[in-house]
Scaffold this motif. Sequence first.
Motif, PDB file in Angstrom:
ATOM      1  N   TYR A   1      -6.540  -5.858  -9.839  1.00 37.10           N
ATOM      2  CA  TYR A   1      -5.699  -4.893  -8.786  1.00 37.10           C
ATOM      3  C   TYR A   1      -5.831  -3.666  -9.701  1.00 37.10           C
ATOM      4  CZ  TYR A   1      -2.150  -2.377  -6.335  1.00 37.10           C
ATOM      5  OH  TYR A   1      -1.727  -1.494  -5.660  1.00 37.10           O
ATOM      6  N   ARG A   2      -6.198  -2.669  -8.685  1.00 32.40           N
ATOM      7  CA  ARG A   2      -6.176  -1.219  -9.459  1.00 32.40           C
ATOM      8  C   ARG A   2      -5.656  -0.365  -8.572  1.00 32.40           C
ATOM      9  NH1 ARG A   2     -12.741  -1.289 -10.927  1.00 32.40           N
ATOM     10  NH2 ARG A   2     -12.586  -2.410 -12.522  1.00 32.40           N
TER      11      ARG A   2
ATOM     12  N   ASN B   1       0.714  -1.219  -0.130  1.00 28.09           N
ATOM     13  CA  ASN B   1       0.087   0.127   0.016  1.00 28.09           C
ATOM     14  C   ASN B   1       0.737   1.279  -0.026  1.00 28.09           C
ATOM     15  OD1 ASN B   1      -2.627   1.009  -0.190  1.00 28.09           O
ATOM     16  ND2 ASN B   1      -2.441   1.589   1.831  1.00 28.09           N
TER      17      ASN B   1
ATOM     18  N   GLY C   1     -10.669  -2.591   2.940  1.00 29.20           N
ATOM     19  CA  GLY C   1      -9.349  -2.477   2.251  1.00 29.20           C
ATOM     20  C   GLY C   1      -8.130  -2.341   3.219  1.00 29.20           C
TER      21      GLY C   1
ATOM     22  N   ARG D   1      -8.743  -7.413  -5.648  1.00 30.35           N
ATOM     23  CA  ARG D   1     -10.431  -7.450  -5.262  1.00 30.35           C
ATOM     24  C   ARG D   1     -10.980  -8.284  -6.236  1.00 30.35           C
ATOM     25  NH1 ARG D   1     -11.590  -3.290  -1.207  1.00 30.35           N
ATOM     26  NH2 ARG D   1      -9.724  -2.272  -1.087  1.00 30.35           N
TER      27      ARG D   1
ATOM     28  N   ARG E   1       1.910   1.791  -3.460  1.00 25.74           N
ATOM     29  CA  ARG E   1       0.715   2.180  -4.156  1.00 25.74           C
ATOM     30  C   ARG E   1       0.660   3.736  -4.073  1.00 25.74           C
ATOM     31  NH1 ARG E   1      -4.731   3.258  -3.474  1.00 25.74           N
ATOM     32  NH2 ARG E   1      -4.425   3.223  -1.339  1.00 25.74           N
TER      33      ARG E   1
ATOM     34  N   GLY F   1     -15.891  -6.232  -4.567  1.00 28.90           N
ATOM     35  CA  GLY F   1     -15.141  -5.281  -3.780  1.00 28.90           C
ATOM     36  C   GLY F   1     -14.400  -5.987  -2.558  1.00 28.90           C
TER      37      GLY F   1
ATOM     38  N   ALA G   1      -6.243   2.716  -7.896  1.00 29.85           N
ATOM     39  CA  ALA G   1      -6.896   3.574  -6.949  1.00 29.85           C
ATOM     40  C   ALA G   1      -7.262   3.002  -5.534  1.00 29.85           C
ATOM     41  CB  ALA G   1      -8.156   3.884  -7.781  1.00 29.85           C
ATOM     42  N   GLU G   2      -7.312   1.703  -5.405  1.00 28.27           N
ATOM     43  CA  GLU G   2      -7.747   0.974  -4.222  1.00 28.27           C
ATOM     44  C   GLU G   2      -6.783  -0.126  -3.843  1.00 28.27           C
ATOM     45  OE1 GLU G   2     -11.579   0.080  -4.915  1.00 28.27           O
ATOM     46  OE2 GLU G   2     -11.043  -1.766  -6.069  1.00 28.27           O
ATOM     47  N   PRO G   3      -6.559  -0.183  -2.413  1.00 29.40           N
ATOM     48  CA  PRO G   3      -5.316  -1.268  -2.025  1.00 29.40           C
ATOM     49  C   PRO G   3      -5.959  -2.602  -2.234  1.00 29.40           C
ATOM     50  CG  PRO G   3      -6.466  -0.175  -0.027  1.00 29.40           C
ATOM     51  CD  PRO G   3      -7.068   0.338  -1.134  1.00 29.40           C
TER      52      PRO G   3
ATOM     53  N   VAL H   1     -11.546  -7.863  -0.390  1.00 26.53           N
ATOM     54  CA  VAL H   1     -10.149  -8.089  -0.967  1.00 26.53           C
ATOM     55  C   VAL H   1      -9.767  -9.543  -0.989  1.00 26.53           C
ATOM     56  CG1 VAL H   1      -7.770  -7.700   0.036  1.00 26.53           C
ATOM     57  CG2 VAL H   1      -9.606  -5.955   0.286  1.00 26.53           C
TER      58      VAL H   1
END
Length: 126
Positions: A80-81, A44, A123, A88, A47, A92, A83-85, A94
Amino acid sequence: MPTPVSVDVHRNLTRRAWSVRVAGRVVGHVPAIALRDVVLRSSNASRIRCLRLGTRDVHAWARGIPTDAARPPEAVRFRYRLAEPGFRLADGQVLLAAEVAWFEEDGSAWCLASPDANVLIGGTDT
């Protein structure tokens, strides 16, 4: 009988292929690969740094043992994006691990999630 070699796999956006690392060193690029006993890892902190600086680096990857298993119809897509940890699922959640994962030529990733508690709500740094 030799012990199976665990590899790390991440998407190489420049080559549009999957990079395969062994012991931290990229040993090749493949259009598609399947892994068993998969652990999904991401940083993270890296990221957030990529978001802040607008740079790219490898901070999310899958570790597992290569397999020739074909992807079954019940496999679910995960992503994996930046914008978010974390990796997913479509809802949504994890995803931390999977029994088997398929990394396809089109860049998509699919898995059979492990029956253990490997999915978290929300997240977290995985």
